[in-house]
Design a protein around this motif. Structure first.
Motif, mmCIF file in Angstrom:
data_model
loop_
_atom_site.group_PDB
_atom_site.id
_atom_site.type_symbol
_atom_site.label_atom_id
_atom_site.label_comp_id
_atom_site.label_asym_id
_atom_site.label_seq_id
_atom_site.Cartn_x
_atom_site.Cartn_y
_atom_site.Cartn_z
ATOM 1 N N TYR A 110 0.819 -1.206 0.000
ATOM 2 C CA TYR A 110 0.000 0.000 0.000
ATOM 3 C C TYR A 110 0.856 1.261 0.000
ATOM 4 C CZ TYR A 110 -4.016 -2.932 1.082
ATOM 5 O OH TYR A 110 -5.010 -3.873 1.011
ATOM 6 N N TYR A 138 -4.652 6.728 -2.981
ATOM 7 C CA TYR A 138 -3.940 5.597 -2.416
ATOM 8 C C TYR A 138 -3.872 4.481 -3.438
ATOM 9 C CZ TYR A 138 -8.599 3.679 -1.438
ATOM 10 O OH TYR A 138 -9.877 3.221 -1.548
ATOM 11 N N ALA A 175 -3.391 0.100 -3.582
ATOM 12 C CA ALA A 175 -3.301 -1.169 -2.858
ATOM 13 C C ALA A 175 -2.241 -2.097 -3.455
ATOM 14 C CB ALA A 175 -4.648 -1.867 -2.859
ATOM 15 N N SER A 226 -3.174 -4.538 4.978
ATOM 16 C CA SER A 226 -4.326 -4.173 5.785
ATOM 17 C C SER A 226 -4.433 -5.140 6.951
ATOM 18 C CB SER A 226 -5.604 -4.206 4.958
ATOM 19 O OG SER A 226 -5.833 -5.503 4.456
ATOM 20 N N GLY A 227 -5.071 -4.678 7.998
ATOM 21 C CA GLY A 227 -5.272 -5.532 9.156
ATOM 22 C C GLY A 227 -4.273 -5.274 10.260
ATOM 23 N N ASN A 268 -1.305 -1.955 9.437
ATOM 24 C CA ASN A 268 -1.792 -0.656 9.008
ATOM 25 C C ASN A 268 -0.821 0.469 9.316
ATOM 26 O OD1 ASN A 268 -4.471 -0.880 7.813
ATOM 27 N ND2 ASN A 268 -5.007 -1.831 9.752
ATOM 28 N N GLU A 269 0.227 0.198 10.091
ATOM 29 C CA GLU A 269 1.154 1.277 10.392
ATOM 30 C C GLU A 269 1.719 1.833 9.099
ATOM 31 O OE1 GLU A 269 4.535 0.264 12.766
ATOM 32 O OE2 GLU A 269 5.569 2.131 12.249
ATOM 33 N N GLN A 270 1.614 3.130 8.939
ATOM 34 C CA GLN A 270 2.116 3.773 7.743
ATOM 35 C C GLN A 270 3.460 4.421 8.030
ATOM 36 O OE1 GLN A 270 -0.740 6.254 5.713
ATOM 37 N NE2 GLN A 270 -2.397 4.809 6.108
ATOM 38 N N PHE A 318 6.092 7.168 6.729
ATOM 39 C CA PHE A 318 6.008 8.393 5.955
ATOM 40 C C PHE A 318 7.359 8.835 5.411
ATOM 41 C CE2 PHE A 318 1.712 10.003 6.492
ATOM 42 C CZ PHE A 318 1.233 9.173 7.487
#
Lengths: 115, 112
Positions: free
Chosen positions: A31, A48, A50, A97-98, A102-104, A106
């Protein structure tokens, strides 16, 4: 170097010009995300993705175009820049995901000024 | 560096004191929450997360509290240090999807 990078870090352009902001990640995260951050606002999602060749609109997509031909790159294009697009742009990536996936992560951001 | 926000709520604390940063989230269906820290000129960085089936989680010098009844999240920083000065964002995620909704942020100033 490993991580997520953005280029350029600073850009000044004029109204009506096309501008492309680059984002590159070395983790092979599925992602990827583009946000803009304006004074007094949190991060707002522009687009975004996927996976490669899969993109979708976020909260504020108007005036922006993205592509994702390769997993590691997610360029953001302003087709005809407007003053309202003056902002700081952040690219992010996440593993999936999940839960903790989910930690993004940057990038350092690109400060764009449209005159 | 990039200016994050001149009109953010601000919390000013003395070095060594504890800090509490609050956040109200919007979606009762959100089941995963993250606190991010953003230093001047940098992108946000993950601090700590919590699932909706928990009400407290502790990390190193940080604790996150979750009150689902009133949709409130807080971040507690123990023995605050000058290096903690930054803008802090809460984020909520509905893991049925993966999009993250960020709060507007709180600026923390630590006085030496």
């Amino acid at each position: 170097d490993a991580g997520i990078t953005q280029s350029p870090r600073y850009k000044i352009t004029e109204t009506g010009r096309q501008v492309t902001l680059m984002c590159h990640q070395t983790w092979s995260h599925s992602y990827m995300f583009w946000y803009r951050q304006d004074l007094g606002h949190g991060l707002r999602l522009i687009y975004y993705s996927a996976a490669a060749d899969i993109t979708d609109k976020g909260e504020v997509p108007d005036g922006y175009v993205v592509s994702r031909s390769k997993t590691e790159n997610f360029p953001l294009t302003l087709e005809s820049a407007t003053r309202s697009q003056t902002s700081v742009y952040f690219c992010a990536s996440s593993e999936g995901s999940g839960g903790s996936y989910n930690e993004q992560f940057f990038g350092p951001g690109t400060r764009l000024t449209v005159l | 560096g990039e200016s994050v926000g001149l009109h953010l709520p601000t919390l000013s604390v003395q070095e060594g004191d504890n800090s509490i940063i609050n956040c109200a989230y919007s979606n009762s269906a959100s089941d995963y929450f993250i606190w991010y820290k953003q230093e001047s000129g940098k992108g946000p960085q993950f601090i700590i997360d919590i699932r909706s089936n928990m009400d407290k989680r502790q990390g190193q010098r940080v604790t996150v509290l979750l009150n689902k009844t009133v949709k409130h999240l807080s971040l507690q920083i123990a023995a605050t240090q000058p290096g903690d000065s930054a803008v802090y964002f809460c984020a909520e995620i509905n893991t049925g999807g993966f999009k993250t909704i960020f709060g507007a942020g709180t600026r923390l100033f630590v006085k030496a």
